[in-house]
Structures are given as structure tokens and as C-alpha cells.
Design a protein around this motif. Sequence first.
Motif, PDB file in Angstrom:
ATOM      1  N   SER A 145       0.849  -1.180   0.000  1.00 25.09           N
ATOM      2  CA  SER A 145       0.000   0.000   0.000  1.00 25.09           C
ATOM      3  C   SER A 145       0.891   1.239   0.000  1.00 25.09           C
ATOM      4  O   SER A 145       2.084   1.167   0.261  1.00 25.09           O
ATOM      5  CB  SER A 145      -0.914   0.013   1.227  1.00 25.09           C
ATOM      6  N   GLY A 146       0.268   2.404  -0.303  1.00 23.08           N
ATOM      7  CA  GLY A 146       1.022   3.652  -0.295  1.00 23.08           C
ATOM      8  C   GLY A 146       0.909   4.382  -1.616  1.00 23.08           C
ATOM      9  O   GLY A 146       0.174   3.996  -2.521  1.00 23.08           O
ATOM     10  N   ARG A 147       1.648   5.473  -1.711  1.00 19.79           N
ATOM     11  CA  ARG A 147       1.606   6.290  -2.911  1.00 19.79           C
ATOM     12  C   ARG A 147       2.461   5.652  -4.007  1.00 19.79           C
ATOM     13  O   ARG A 147       3.596   5.238  -3.759  1.00 19.79           O
ATOM     14  CB  ARG A 147       2.099   7.694  -2.619  1.00 19.79           C
ATOM     15  N   ARG A 148       1.918   5.615  -5.209  1.00 17.92           N
ATOM     16  CA  ARG A 148       2.604   4.970  -6.324  1.00 17.92           C
ATOM     17  C   ARG A 148       3.258   6.013  -7.226  1.00 17.92           C
ATOM     18  O   ARG A 148       2.614   6.947  -7.695  1.00 17.92           O
ATOM     19  CB  ARG A 148       1.621   4.125  -7.133  1.00 17.92           C
ATOM     20  N   VAL A 149       4.553   5.843  -7.471  1.00 16.71           N
ATOM     21  CA  VAL A 149       5.312   6.663  -8.420  1.00 16.71           C
ATOM     22  C   VAL A 149       6.116   5.713  -9.301  1.00 16.71           C
ATOM     23  O   VAL A 149       6.871   4.877  -8.787  1.00 16.71           O
ATOM     24  CB  VAL A 149       6.245   7.655  -7.706  1.00 16.71           C
ATOM     25  N   ASP A 150       5.962   5.829 -10.624  1.00 16.42           N
ATOM     26  CA  ASP A 150       6.634   4.932 -11.572  1.00 16.42           C
ATOM     27  C   ASP A 150       7.630   5.696 -12.426  1.00 16.42           C
ATOM     28  O   ASP A 150       7.381   6.837 -12.844  1.00 16.42           O
ATOM     29  CB  ASP A 150       5.623   4.261 -12.505  1.00 16.42           C
ATOM     30  N   HIS A 151       8.755   5.024 -12.738  1.00 17.67           N
ATOM     31  CA  HIS A 151       9.730   5.514 -13.706  1.00 17.67           C
ATOM     32  C   HIS A 151       9.879   4.427 -14.770  1.00 17.67           C
ATOM     33  O   HIS A 151      10.452   3.364 -14.493  1.00 17.67           O
ATOM     34  CB  HIS A 151      11.082   5.791 -13.036  1.00 17.67           C
ATOM     35  N   LEU A 152       9.357   4.683 -15.948  1.00 15.61           N
ATOM     36  CA  LEU A 152       9.382   3.701 -17.026  1.00 15.61           C
ATOM     37  C   LEU A 152      10.455   4.089 -18.049  1.00 15.61           C
ATOM     38  O   LEU A 152      10.434   5.197 -18.600  1.00 15.61           O
ATOM     39  CB  LEU A 152       8.019   3.632 -17.712  1.00 15.61           C
ATOM     40  N   LEU A 158       5.913   0.949  -5.568  1.00 13.28           N
ATOM     41  CA  LEU A 158       5.187  -0.206  -5.044  1.00 13.28           C
ATOM     42  C   LEU A 158       5.718  -1.464  -5.731  1.00 13.28           C
ATOM     43  O   LEU A 158       5.754  -1.542  -6.967  1.00 13.28           O
ATOM     44  CB  LEU A 158       3.683  -0.073  -5.279  1.00 13.28           C
ATOM     45  N   ASN A 159       6.106  -2.432  -4.948  1.00 11.66           N
ATOM     46  CA  ASN A 159       6.820  -3.587  -5.462  1.00 11.66           C
ATOM     47  C   ASN A 159       6.044  -4.340  -6.546  1.00 11.66           C
ATOM     48  O   ASN A 159       6.629  -4.832  -7.516  1.00 11.66           O
ATOM     49  CB  ASN A 159       7.148  -4.537  -4.303  1.00 11.66           C
ATOM     50  N   GLN A 160       4.722  -4.433  -6.419  1.00  4.15           N
ATOM     51  CA  GLN A 160       3.935  -5.241  -7.361  1.00  4.15           C
ATOM     52  C   GLN A 160       3.884  -4.649  -8.768  1.00  4.15           C
ATOM     53  O   GLN A 160       3.476  -5.325  -9.710  1.00  4.15           O
ATOM     54  CB  GLN A 160       2.504  -5.457  -6.850  1.00  4.15           C
ATOM     55  N   TYR A 161       4.293  -3.396  -8.919  1.00  2.00           N
ATOM     56  CA  TYR A 161       4.248  -2.747 -10.232  1.00  2.00           C
ATOM     57  C   TYR A 161       5.625  -2.644 -10.886  1.00  2.00           C
ATOM     58  O   TYR A 161       5.780  -1.928 -11.873  1.00  2.00           O
ATOM     59  CB  TYR A 161       3.620  -1.361 -10.102  1.00  2.00           C
ATOM     60  N   ARG A 162       6.597  -3.341 -10.341  1.00  2.00           N
ATOM     61  CA  ARG A 162       7.911  -3.376 -10.969  1.00  2.00           C
ATOM     62  C   ARG A 162       7.959  -4.524 -11.974  1.00  2.00           C
ATOM     63  O   ARG A 162       7.560  -5.642 -11.658  1.00  2.00           O
ATOM     64  CB  ARG A 162       8.999  -3.545  -9.921  1.00  2.00           C
ATOM     65  N   TYR A 163       8.447  -4.235 -13.152  1.00  2.00           N
ATOM     66  CA  TYR A 163       8.509  -5.274 -14.180  1.00  2.00           C
ATOM     67  C   TYR A 163       9.464  -4.852 -15.288  1.00  2.00           C
ATOM     68  O   TYR A 163       9.858  -3.692 -15.394  1.00  2.00           O
ATOM     69  CB  TYR A 163       7.114  -5.525 -14.788  1.00  2.00           C
TER      70      TYR A 163
END
Length: 452
Positions: free
Chosen positions: A397-404, A434-439
Motif C-alpha cells: 500500500s502507499g503512494r505509487r510513483v513509476d519511472h518507465l 510499489l513492489n507489485q508494479y515493478r517489471y
Amino acid sequence: MPRLLHLSLIGLLVGLFLMPFGALADKASATRKDDAEFLMQAGVAAFDRGDLEQARELLEAARARGLKSPSLRYNLGVLYYRIERYDLSQKAFQGLLSGRHDALARYNLGLVARARGRPLEARHWFQQVLETTEEQKLRQLAQIQLEEQPSSPLPVSEPWLRFVSLGAGYENNLALRPESVATGLSDSFSEVVLAGQGAILALGQGERSAQALHVSGSLFRRQFHSEDAFTSDAGELGLAWVSRGVEARREAGLRQSYFQLGGEPREMHTSLLLKYRRNNCRSFSHNGRCDLSLIVSRVRAFDGFEGYGGMRYLARAGYRHDWKHWRASARLSLEFNAREDIAEEDQFFSVSPRRQESILKLDYRGWRSWTLGGELAYRYSDYPDPYRLSGNTEGESGRRVDHLFGVELAAEYALTAAWSVSVAAGYRNNDSSLNQYRYDNHVYQVSIDSLF
């Protein structure tokens, strides 16, 4: 008077440069006595006496016998120009790029573009002549073409464009929607793209601008062979007012877009589009092009995807520059979403990111039939509302920030003036808070394409 001067210059160019290549054909046939060379010599003779149909048969026969000399390419380009097969003329002159007659080919490509009603493309070629050759006569002719003002109104409408692509490939981590976790699933796929656009109603024209009503449409399908749940479909239909000038193009319109996933309808976008394009947008170069666009979309979500309904705002700015055999482009996108988001009991998932994306591309076009290119991309996504997951749910849980981060390499081979084969390999890596969105993700694809 300017128009007569323009036509006489074209006639002068064709006569001036056809004779040396014809003499070259005579010399080659006299020394090599090759069947293909004799056919080319006969074709040049037929051209000289005005029998253009026989000249075409003979020159094409020489090509069919395996002759690929610059003289044959040039004479075919001139012949196709004379019979107004400008698409074939363009392809013939493009075959001379990067060779001894590169500057001459660029000048003739400018004449072909002007004959096709594409003044900006013509200006691009004439400017390249000035930048790439020291031959004074050719530079003078190119300078005259650049200084010459349009002597007649622009065509009311641009030619219709149609695009067809049939492809196949392989992809891993199929569930790569921005709000979805990576699945680890991989599969091969087949892909079909159909698109077209053109004017359906002229609204007025002047010496330096023309307005028309344009319609556009496209269909896309990526069919996964085993994982049917990830098969994607999309379709668009648009109507726009388009104003074309010598230096600028303006567009305002409406577009309806439809998206489907795994055979289930997902979203319908009703969008307002505003676009602006300007050629020669940098004072130091005639080879630059600037693009600006704004898209405002009302999103209607179908059953099962209700959280995606809401508003989407997208702004883009781009710049493209051509020099010699290279083309470089850059694009910056800003996106804002105000969606309903997904709230289920004590859980919350945001589908309303704020994004900034940068894309850099570089293509090399110095070979006769090949184009090689590469692309670098970076996208920053910020989901301002923190995710809330229940205790028995995997993930953070928490705030999601992505770097693609993304990179792609591509190669294209022109089969004919309209058909080409392309291959591409791409890699993307998403680093998320957030760990589940790393790919990471790989896509490999080959396709056969036609633009006509």
C-alpha cells in the motif's frame, strides 16, 4: 511569368542531365555488349524520339535483366516523371541517394514533390541540395526553386493516405496496462493495422492556404495465440477542419475511440483535438518541423471497468530535424487523468496518473532501401491518491510513483515504392515505488507494411 519560368526550368533539368546518362549508356553498351545495357540504350533512344511507352518497356526490361546501374535508375526516374508516375519516379531517385549523384537526386526529388503538390517537402529537398553540394550550377537551380513563390493556389486537399500493416511477434509480461501488475505470462501474437485519412469537402482556398473537412479512421487488433484474455482491439473515427498553408498546418476536430480487451468492451473516448504544425520553425534551418497538440477526452467505461470513467487531458510538443541522411526527433507529453478510480470496500486503486513522457528518435536513411533507427523513452507517472490494500492481499500500500524506461531498435527494408518489411525489438523497465508494479518487458516483431 513565374509559372512559365518554373516549367522551363524543369524541362531544362530533364534535358540537361538526361544526355550525360544517355552517353554513359552508349559507352557501356559499346564496351560490355550486355543485353541489359543494349535494352537501356534502346530505351534512352525511344525516350529521345518521344516514344515514352516503348522507353518504359525497354528500361524496365533492362532492370528485370538485373541491371542496377545509377544511369538506369536516373533514366527511369526521368521517364516516370514524364508520364506522371511520381511515386515510381520518387523511388528511382531515392535509389541514387548517398552515391555520386546524391545532390542531383535530391534536386529531382524536390521537383517530384512539387509536381505532387507537396511544396514543403519540395523545399526540404532543395534546401538539402544547398547544404550537401558544391556544384555551382545545381546550387543556383536549387536557390531559384527556394526563392520562387507559389504562382497558383495550393491544392484544395491533400492526397488520401492509406496504411496497412500485417505483423507477428512475441511479448512477455502481457498485462502491462499502467494500473496492472506484471503477470510473468508470455505469448506470441499476430497484429493487423488498417488506417486512412483524407479530405471529403473543400471549404475554401487562397494563394497560400486551403481549408477542407477531413475524415480519418483506423482499426487495430493484436491477437495473442494462447492468452486470449490479453487480446486487444481498438478503433477510431475522426472528423476535423484542416487549414494548410505553405509553412503551417492547423487542425481542429472530434474523434471517437473504442478499446476492447480480451473480447470485452473497456472504454469509449470522445475527444476534442487541436493540432498545429509548422515547417522551418527554426530560423537557422529549413529542415526543422515543430508540432503542438492538445487532446481533451471524456471517457465512458463499460461494465467491469467503471473505475476508468472520467476525463483525460493530453498535451504534446515535438520537433523533427533532417540533415543529410539522418532524421532526429524529440517529443514531450504531459498527461493528466481525473478518473473515477477503483474503490472496493476497504481497498483503493488509483487509475488517475499524472504523467510526463520524453521520447528521442534517430533514423539513418543513407542506404538505398534500408532505414535503421533507434528510440529512447522515459515516462514519469505519479498517482496522487495512495493505494489501500487489505491485509490478506499481496502487494504494498502507499503512494505509487513509476519511472518507465524504454529502448527500441528497428530496421525497415523497402520492397517497392509502397511496400516495406520492418523488424523491431523493444525493451521496457518499470521502476515503481510499489513492489507489485515493478517489471520488465520484451517485444519482438516483424511486419509487412504499405503506405499508399
